[in-house]
Scaffold this motif. Structure first.
Motif, PDB file in Angstrom:
ATOM      1  N   ILE A 148      42.819  33.246  50.393  1.00 13.65           N
ATOM      2  CA  ILE A 148      43.016  34.691  50.478  1.00 13.65           C
ATOM      3  C   ILE A 148      44.119  35.112  49.516  1.00 13.65           C
ATOM      4  O   ILE A 148      45.114  34.398  49.334  1.00 13.65           O
ATOM      5  N   LEU A 149      43.944  36.289  48.923  1.00 10.46           N
ATOM      6  CA  LEU A 149      44.977  36.876  48.077  1.00 10.46           C
ATOM      7  C   LEU A 149      45.454  38.183  48.678  1.00 10.46           C
ATOM      8  O   LEU A 149      44.651  39.069  48.990  1.00 10.46           O
ATOM      9  N   LEU A 215      38.616  36.344  49.884  1.00  9.58           N
ATOM     10  CA  LEU A 215      39.049  37.658  50.369  1.00  9.58           C
ATOM     11  C   LEU A 215      40.281  38.085  49.594  1.00  9.58           C
ATOM     12  O   LEU A 215      41.245  37.312  49.470  1.00  9.58           O
ATOM     13  N   ILE A 216      40.223  39.293  49.044  1.00  9.32           N
ATOM     14  CA  ILE A 216      41.393  39.893  48.393  1.00  9.32           C
ATOM     15  C   ILE A 216      41.705  41.199  49.114  1.00  9.32           C
ATOM     16  O   ILE A 216      40.825  42.043  49.304  1.00  9.32           O
ATOM     17  N   PRO A 261      36.379  40.822  39.919  1.00  6.19           N
ATOM     18  CA  PRO A 261      35.171  39.978  39.961  1.00  6.19           C
ATOM     19  C   PRO A 261      35.391  38.552  39.475  1.00  6.19           C
ATOM     20  O   PRO A 261      34.769  37.616  39.995  1.00  6.19           O
ATOM     21  N   GLN A 262      36.262  38.346  38.490  1.00  8.13           N
ATOM     22  CA  GLN A 262      36.462  36.985  37.990  1.00  8.13           C
ATOM     23  C   GLN A 262      37.336  36.133  38.917  1.00  8.13           C
ATOM     24  O   GLN A 262      37.454  34.922  38.721  1.00  8.13           O
ATOM     25  N   TYR A 263      37.928  36.780  39.939  1.00 12.17           N
ATOM     26  CA  TYR A 263      38.770  36.044  40.885  1.00 12.17           C
ATOM     27  C   TYR A 263      38.152  35.957  42.283  1.00 12.17           C
ATOM     28  O   TYR A 263      38.700  35.286  43.154  1.00 12.17           O
ATOM     29  N   LEU A 264      37.033  36.641  42.489  1.00 11.76           N
ATOM     30  CA  LEU A 264      36.344  36.586  43.775  1.00 11.76           C
ATOM     31  C   LEU A 264      35.239  35.547  43.750  1.00 11.76           C
ATOM     32  O   LEU A 264      34.554  35.366  42.728  1.00 11.76           O
ATOM     33  N   THR A 265      35.039  34.880  44.877  1.00 14.20           N
ATOM     34  CA  THR A 265      33.869  34.012  45.011  1.00 14.20           C
ATOM     35  C   THR A 265      32.617  34.875  45.079  1.00 14.20           C
ATOM     36  O   THR A 265      32.692  36.097  45.220  1.00 14.20           O
ATOM     37  N   VAL A 305      34.639  46.642  49.015  1.00 13.06           N
ATOM     38  CA  VAL A 305      33.597  46.474  47.997  1.00 13.06           C
ATOM     39  C   VAL A 305      33.430  44.969  47.758  1.00 13.06           C
ATOM     40  O   VAL A 305      34.410  44.216  47.766  1.00 13.06           O
ATOM     41  N   ASN A 306      32.193  44.527  47.594  1.00 13.95           N
ATOM     42  CA  ASN A 306      31.982  43.094  47.403  1.00 13.95           C
ATOM     43  C   ASN A 306      31.899  42.728  45.923  1.00 13.95           C
ATOM     44  O   ASN A 306      31.789  43.590  45.042  1.00 13.95           O
ATOM     45  N   SER A 307      31.931  41.450  45.672  1.00 13.24           N
ATOM     46  CA  SER A 307      31.985  40.938  44.312  1.00 13.24           C
ATOM     47  C   SER A 307      30.792  41.368  43.470  1.00 13.24           C
ATOM     48  O   SER A 307      30.951  41.814  42.330  1.00 13.24           O
TER      49      SER A 307
END
Length: 318
Positions: A148-149, A215-216, A261-265, A305-307
């Motif tokens: 998590i961030l 999760l961010i 987006p580049q940091y979310l799974t 909002v999702n990735s």
């Protein structure tokens, strides 16, 4: 501030209270009257003069806030020593004369049912994120996130609450302010979470290259120029770096949405609080499908909002 430092009118009030009042309830009632008379602003843990006076009094006496609810009038009728009355009176004086929010005076704030150390290096926690965390981000987050961030962590309250909610997770607590991270580290150590919550100095994602998060969450600076000009005196004790975010309040949000987006799974979710700057979102991000959340305990201005939605939106803009 002490009685010696008080203006004459306040010195009279304080000396009279210390001499004539005796019980906890006496002091709470008196403090409430002084707060109303001074037309203080409440919004840092309480929303009215009575609750503020109750909180101040119980903290001054090192008693739990909920004690009066459990034992009722018998506790509130307890008599105080002179030194206890003096301590309460001096805290009331400081609150009235400086307009400093109570949590900065007592160095204590509560979030998700837990106490945290705060001072003027960080914002006082008051985010609706507490309700989301306590509900495990339902119905969006289906499985417990492993990484998590907490972006713009400030004093680390959200990061620590996330670690309690997800006991098998690792939480990165990121902030651009080294002063804020010092406070976050105090709280991380106090909550014995140094093995799972990691304070990281970074300008947003700058120092997070290669990291992936399920999760961010972020409660970033989001106050627009108009609202900054209208803030009550109490808010000017908080660090401007943690509040102001340009003309529309979305300068940092813009960067986060583009880079997240580049940091979310692949199944990752992003939750951001923008407060009153919600009104500028459609203008800044036309056509972006975010989900605005509602809260049983009050509050607004948080979206999810999702990735994949972010990837599709910004790819279509390229």
């Amino acid at each position: 501030l002490s009685l010696h430092d008080a203006l004459p009118i306040y010195k009279f009030y304080l000396e009279e209270a210390i001499e004539d009042l005796h019980s906890i309830l006496d002091m709470i009632r008196w403090a409430t009257s002084r707060f109303n008379d001074a037309a203080l602003y409440f919004g840092h843990g309480t929303d009215n003069a009575w609750d503020e006076a109750l909180s101040l009094t119980m903290q001054a006496l090192h008693l739990p806030h909920s004690l009066s609810e459990h034992v009722g009038d018998s506790m509130l009728s307890s008599r105080l020593t002179k030194s206890e009355r003096e301590k309460i009176a001096e805290l009331v004086l400081k609150r009235v004369q400086t307009r400093m929010p109570l949590p900065y005076i007592t160095n204590e704030a509560w979030f998700c049912g837990m106490p945290f150390y705060v001072d003027e290096r960080v914002l006082i926690p008051r985010s609706p994120f507490a309700e989301l965390i306590q509900n495990n981000f339902e119905p969006f987050v289906k499985e417990a996130p492993s990484h998590i961030l907490d972006m713009c962590t400030g004093g680390g309250c959200i990061a620590i609450a996330l670690a309690h909610a997800y006991p098998d997770s690792q939480v990165d607590a990121v902030d651009i302010s080294e002063d804020a991270l010092e406070v976050a580290d105090i709280n991380i150590q106090e909550h014995q979470l140094s093995h799972r919550v990691y304070p990281i100095h970074s300008d947003l994602f700058t120092n997070l290259t290669g990291q992936k998060y399920d999760l961010i969450v972020s409660n970033p600076p989001y106050v627009d120029a108009e609202d900054m000009a209208d803030l009550p005196d109490e808010y000017h004790h908080e660090p401007e770096l943690a509040l102001a975010a340009g003309d529309d309040g979305l300068e940092l949000v813009d960067i986060m949405l583009r880079e997240a987006p580049q940091y979310l799974t692949d199944n990752g979710w992003l939750f951001i609080e923008v407060g009153n700057s919600e009104v500028h979102m459609d203008t800044r991000f036309p056509g972006l499908e975010v989900i605005w959340l509602s809260f049983e305990n009050g509050g607004q201005g948080i979206f999810a909002v999702n990735s994949s939605t972010l990837k599709n939106y910004f790819n279509s803009k390229d």
